[in-house]
Motif scaffolding. Sequence first.
Motif, mmCIF file in Angstrom:
data_model
loop_
_atom_site.group_PDB
_atom_site.id
_atom_site.type_symbol
_atom_site.label_atom_id
_atom_site.label_comp_id
_atom_site.label_asym_id
_atom_site.label_seq_id
_atom_site.Cartn_x
_atom_site.Cartn_y
_atom_site.Cartn_z
ATOM 1 N N SER A 1 108.841 41.465 -35.281
ATOM 2 C CA SER A 1 107.836 40.406 -35.463
ATOM 3 C C SER A 1 107.620 40.041 -36.922
ATOM 4 O O SER A 1 107.320 38.884 -37.227
ATOM 5 C CB SER A 1 106.517 40.843 -34.831
ATOM 6 N N PHE B 1 110.098 37.527 -37.976
ATOM 7 C CA PHE B 1 109.789 36.155 -37.549
ATOM 8 C C PHE B 1 109.238 35.358 -38.728
ATOM 9 O O PHE B 1 109.450 34.155 -38.827
ATOM 10 C CB PHE B 1 108.714 36.139 -36.439
ATOM 11 N N SER C 1 109.856 34.144 -24.213
ATOM 12 C CA SER C 1 108.623 34.473 -24.930
ATOM 13 C C SER C 1 108.847 34.836 -26.395
ATOM 14 O O SER C 1 108.051 34.470 -27.258
ATOM 15 C CB SER C 1 107.936 35.651 -24.243
ATOM 16 N N TRP C 2 109.919 35.597 -26.680
ATOM 17 C CA TRP C 2 110.099 36.046 -28.062
ATOM 18 C C TRP C 2 110.545 34.909 -28.965
ATOM 19 O O TRP C 2 110.128 34.828 -30.124
ATOM 20 C CB TRP C 2 111.043 37.242 -28.127
ATOM 21 N N LYS D 1 109.606 31.887 -28.621
ATOM 22 C CA LYS D 1 108.378 31.126 -28.882
ATOM 23 C C LYS D 1 107.582 31.765 -30.008
ATOM 24 O O LYS D 1 107.017 31.090 -30.859
ATOM 25 C CB LYS D 1 107.510 31.064 -27.613
ATOM 26 N N LYS D 2 107.532 33.094 -30.002
ATOM 27 C CA LYS D 2 106.778 33.782 -31.061
ATOM 28 C C LYS D 2 107.456 33.598 -32.416
ATOM 29 O O LYS D 2 106.788 33.431 -33.440
ATOM 30 C CB LYS D 2 106.655 35.269 -30.738
ATOM 31 N N GLU E 1 106.554 30.218 -33.673
ATOM 32 C CA GLU E 1 105.161 30.116 -34.121
ATOM 33 C C GLU E 1 105.040 30.440 -35.616
ATOM 34 O O GLU E 1 104.396 29.709 -36.376
ATOM 35 C CB GLU E 1 104.338 31.103 -33.279
ATOM 36 N N SER E 2 105.695 31.502 -36.055
ATOM 37 C CA SER E 2 105.637 31.853 -37.477
ATOM 38 C C SER E 2 106.380 30.826 -38.326
ATOM 39 O O SER E 2 105.925 30.454 -39.407
ATOM 40 C CB SER E 2 106.259 33.234 -37.720
#
Length: 364
Positions: free
Chosen positions: A81, A84, A105-106, A108-109, A112-113
């Motif tokens: 993370s 990211f 999902s990952w 997308k994360k 986001e960053s």
Amino acid sequence: MPQPYDRVFNFSAGPSTLPVPVLEKAQAEMMNFRGTGMSLMEMSHRSAPFEEVLHNAEADFRALLGIPDRYKVLFLQGGASTQFATIPMSYLPAGKKARYVITGSWGKKALESAKILGDAEVVWDGKSGNYNDVPNDLALDASDDVAYTHFTSNETIQGVRFSTDPNWGGPLVCDMSSDILSRPVDISKYDLIYAGAQKNMGPAGVAIVVISDEMLAKGPDGLPPMFDYRVHAENDSMYNTPATWGIYICGLVYRHLLDTGGLEAAAERNDRKAKLLYDAIDGSNGFFKGHAVPSARSTMNVTFTLASDDLTKAFLKEAQAKQLDGLKGHRSVGGCRASIYNAFPEEGCQVLADLMRDFASRNG
Ligand SMILES: *Cc1c(COP(=O)(O)O)cnc(C)c1O
């Protein structure tokens, strides 16, 4: 057959099961590490024994993946993370855009960053199919205004994966957290690969970054040193205290993989294990529904649903009674998820497949 030490078949998505011989070796070396009179956990990271552990872990990791000399391998903290954020901070300058391929999902994360830090564009998004597919045939050309393309080789929650290394133009960045070392990879196609250790490599607390010298040189000046991959590369992953115990266990896992035939052999075992479960799904006349379309099926995370919550609960209960642990699916997909990483024994897949057939015949 009872498992050694009364261990369960541990389908946990992460942190996840580790090879028994690795845990036994760590146990045997716990109190007095190779004659040093202390545990590895109690030892300076600047000591010769630890430096040897780090050096061997890197060498074995390189050997497994066939990593060319023009790549650095970094053992960092902060998990996948943190990467990211570090990746766009380092390689997404103003005036350029990064392309993100979102298959779950990952991804997308990661996006986001990136969006916080620069211009991140979504070039493919599997949302309309609730992330049950990947764009194996997506064409993406290199372009001067594209800093890099980011994708997730295996989406841990949805259980979808790319079947091969994509042939996209321009710098390629990949989150391989949940399938690294599960199969051979053509490293030369990538500029940056990263992975948290706790799915396929070792305990939580280590993140590995493989980065080409060319990409590394693109990093901007003025980053805080902990967020500057060049600083970590120049200091051989010892700019600050590395996760010594985690790196040690990762090293034991790498050695174990080399001793059991390397990644070709691992891929064969993983294909066989996954096939046991997908065959049970496909042979159930729709009693179990696979989440992923067949061409995108993951060999690491097998996701499937049953017709109702009650049936799912009853199935999970019977599974637990057979020492099949950790099968409850993530809430975004529902149903069940069998995470069967490298270290998960084939026997456990057989026991689950047998239960699936038996349960379907009694409840279908
Ligand atoms: C587990 C996982 C992550 C998150 O890893 P952390 O080490 O918890 O930050 C990121 N990407 C993928 C694909 C994962 O499976």
